[in-house]
Design an enzyme around this catalytic site. Structure first.
Site, PDB file in Angstrom:
ATOM      1  N   GLU B 292       0.817  -1.207   0.000  1.00 27.25           N
ATOM      2  CA  GLU B 292       0.000   0.000   0.000  1.00 27.25           C
ATOM      3  C   GLU B 292       0.861   1.272   0.000  1.00 27.25           C
ATOM      4  OE1 GLU B 292      -2.899   0.604   3.323  1.00 27.25           O
ATOM      5  OE2 GLU B 292      -4.382   0.039   1.822  1.00 27.25           O
ATOM      6  N   HIS B 313       7.852 -26.639   0.635  1.00 34.20           N
ATOM      7  CA  HIS B 313       7.049 -27.707   0.051  1.00 34.20           C
ATOM      8  C   HIS B 313       5.875 -27.147  -0.734  1.00 34.20           C
ATOM      9  CE1 HIS B 313       9.319 -30.684   2.327  1.00 34.20           C
ATOM     10  NE2 HIS B 313       9.432 -29.699   3.193  1.00 34.20           N
ATOM     11  N   LYS B 428     -14.038   1.561  -2.919  1.00 33.71           N
ATOM     12  CA  LYS B 428     -14.922   1.971  -1.813  1.00 33.71           C
ATOM     13  C   LYS B 428     -16.137   2.711  -2.358  1.00 33.71           C
ATOM     14  CE  LYS B 428     -11.715   2.687   2.077  1.00 33.71           C
ATOM     15  NZ  LYS B 428     -11.188   3.665   3.044  1.00 33.71           N
TER      16      LYS B 428
END
Lengths: 461, 461
Positions: B292, B313, B428
């Site tokens: 961010e 793994h 938003k």
């Protein structure tokens, strides 16, 4: 979306990307490769070739797994020892299909054993697990094809010694289930000597493709997950893929093709962003499937594990405004469970939040997903929207088969073997060298030389 | 490594990478930028400029936070409502410094309240939290600077209504703590009307840099974490950075510089791979901080959350054999806690595992980390090895300050503002539009058009 629908893919905004855009015609032009890839997967699967067996798992007989799971279901706790493909699939199934906070629920509400995964070689975590269980009413499942994985071996040695010292040997062995290779494998002598419960890992299935074998199903069944529905969803997905004639009808081909074409155009990251806490672990499972299968020969696309709406408040700034190096898949569940209706008329103090009054939390979450897809598209980033109608065993089984197929197909498009993992050996061998395992003296020497190089420049605060 | 050592960085293998290698001289040549960047950060911090306040947090008075935490510590459960910077820091602190499986421990072993994070708008998770707590003995902390974050508002409306309906209003308000802005903010009227407990979010500190403010410290203190040690470690780190004169003495400059130079040479991913389960959430916190802050203007490097040895793994195949597009930081803790000695002489059936007999699990884990760093280096991938002497509040505080400083410095090197997040607004606003919030009618229109584009090509199975 009907309940019988397996999934739906909306990909109209996957062709953006300025000069590096992918055209629909490029996708269409891959049709011969898709057809060849499909034939290649099916031919090898039917011949039992190593690595291809996952394609047949939905139709295999799993009665022995179900039978053993009935005993496990009577236990108070299950500890599974395994790592990578012997852990991530289990965690994915449990996360998706069990109620949240499983271990914290009362026994009545759970209706099945608590579950602990001993995957990492973390002393604090392993000790904590031991302290939380009652050995008497616990089962320990150890999963390892070769048995030589250092982490699994180490954690199993710890739990086995504890069990044996606490309960005595006959009682300890009664509480152990070994899931390993038919003949080879370091755990075979233990199985033969103790005569403990055992299941056989299918020879033609690799670890990261093994979730629909005994590896994933044993604990899932024991915890009450409907594994028959899981398998039937996977089988239905495979049938649907077979039936889909052209690329226009085949979302697996479309998503594999988009991933391949965008990767070729320097979008070297593949973001999978589900909007459901229950699917957080699905991304971990996908990350191994994708990363380990196609990260080869200097090629590959890096799986990015994301979670909506949380990562809107962490990664969306980067996704919309950072470099254009990613293909995004937003994954939603059309019909949520246990929805919450927000208060219709709360205190006057909240009046600026009136747009939320009486709304459904699930609806808000899905709107956030659509908004994120739209914001990415507006920023010129390629995005696909994948949706399943509900998060149950049937649809999850379909989704698992879908992503396994896409991964296999991606390997074919890239001309790499999606079913091996030669790049994992080097680090393993260096660890053996450092641990003083006999036969790894050269590796010990080499890793020390490389460490000296790393430490050549060191700064301390 | 001495206990007082904050951290150590070994970076001799960070200059590999073939034609795209970074030379040490390039790093050295950044010295003027580092000096300017340091001065820029300190000048703005001392002037109280928005976004820069994190630099001063370790020295601020936190008595009000500690006082309130004493009341919280008496509760049976704490529910925190917040998302992104109002959640990830808390989860990071608790994960690193509390015993594993905290909520599952007995009250005596914990010695502090259980903790639940309500971050996502997930109906199943929020309902599960409500069902697990006893409202009478619970505190709900809601953290939001603006109060307008839809997820936080929605989750708080849910918990508030439940509390009020169960306990009645006076008792409900006694159990709520609001952490919000001094004057602005949608939650202010609620605070003023109910007179509930409150703390003020520092104006000059952004969400993702707020973990060492009341945002992170309130719940940490309540759960028994030594926040004074956390702050003193952070302060010691800042002093050490100030004292370090040249780049050769400054690991923060080195790691910022390496990140910047490798990013410029098309290594657009930054992998942070700690070898400790307790640091898994540190990566989530780092991912927000990094992504961010610097994902701007078409630039940025994508944080990759990894965990050793688990991701050996899962991701190591890709890391060693996939594309050379990453800088790797392997993070280890020199001195582990609660180490486990593996059995010295187990059953004969295990003899092929004799290299593990009597060994320390913690040693194995650290060998795995060295082996992974060496394998990456052998594959020609740039890798740095970061180490802290032990995982306690003091060293974690230092590590937090270290990464915040590096992130601020990275913004300076890239010439982007590391303290804003304009790219988050679009999504938003689209959500507000879809939810029918008044004033967002244009956004509603726009998001529908974009959705139509996404759905233009849809395929269903």
């Amino acid at each position: 979306m009907s309940e019988k629908t397996l999934l739906s893919l909306a990909y109209g905004a996957a062709f953006t990307g300025g000069e590096r855009a992918v055209a629909f015609s490029e996708l269409e032009n891959l049709t011969p490769q898709f057809k060849n890839g499909d034939a290649w997967l099916r031919k090898n699967a039917s011949e039992g070739k190593e690595g291809f067996g996952w394609l047949n798992l939905p139709k295999r007989n799993m009665d022995d797994v179900q039978t053993l799971s009935r005993w496990l279901a009577t236990r108070e706790s299950i500890v599974q020892v395994g790592i990578g493909g012997s852990a991530l699939g289990n965690l994915m199934l449990h996360g998706a299909l069990l109620p949240p906070y499983w271990n914290e629920l009362s026994k009545t509400k759970r209706g099945g054993p608590r579950f602990f995964m001993s995957d990492n070689v973390d002393p604090a975590d392993n000790r904590a697990i031991w302290e939380l269980i009652d050995p008497e009413s616990t089962a320990v499942i150890v999963v390892s094809k070769s048995g030589s994985t250092a982490e699994t071996a180490s954690n199993f040695l710890f739990f086995w010694e504890k069990l044996r010292d606490t309960l005595g040997e006959p009682a300890a062995r009664e509480r152990v289930v070994v899931v390993t290779d038919k003949e080879k494998g370091i755990l075979r002598p233990f199985v033969d000597e103790t005569g403990c419960k055992r299941l056989i890992l299918p020879e033609d299935v690799g670890g990261r493709f093994s979730v629909l074998s005994c590896v994933g199903l044993l604990s899932a069944w024991a915890l009450g997950i409907d594994c028959k529905a899981l398998l039937s969803g996977a089988a239905a997905m495979d049938e649907a893929i077979v039936k889909a004639g052209s690329i226009l009808e085949n979302p697996a081909w479309i998503l594999a093709g988009l991933s391949y074409l965008h990767m070729k155009k320097n979008r070297n990251l593949n973001v999978l962003m589900p909007y459901a806490d229950a699917l957080e672990r699905f991304c971990e499972w996908f990350a191994q499937l994708w990363g380990e299968s196609i990260g080869k020969d200097g090629q590959g696309s890096t799986p990015v594990r994301a979670l909506g709406a949380i990562d809107q408040h962490s990664q969306i700034q980067l996704y919309t405004s950072g470099p254009d190096d990613k293909l995004y898949t937003i994954l939603t569940v059309a019909q949520g469970q246990k929805d919450i209706a927000l208060p219709a008329a709360p205190e006057k103090a909240f009046e600026k939040l009136s747009y939320l009054y009486g709304k459904s939390m699930d609806e808000l979450r899905n709107f956030e997903a659509f908004a994120t897809a739209a914001a990415l598209s507006k920023a010129g980033r390629p995005v696909a929207a994948l949706s399943i109608s509900s998060l149950d065993a049937y649809h999850l089984g379909g989704l698992i088969q879908f992503y396994e197929y896409i991964t296999g197909m991606m390997g074919h498009l890239m001309q790499v073997n999606p079913f091996d993992q030669p790049g994992v050996e080097q680090g393993k061998n260096y660890t053996y060298g450092l641990m003083g395992r006999s036969g790894f003296e050269n590796e010990a020497q080499e890793v020390r030389t490389l460490s000296a190089k790393i430490n050549e420049r060191t700064v301390t605060l």
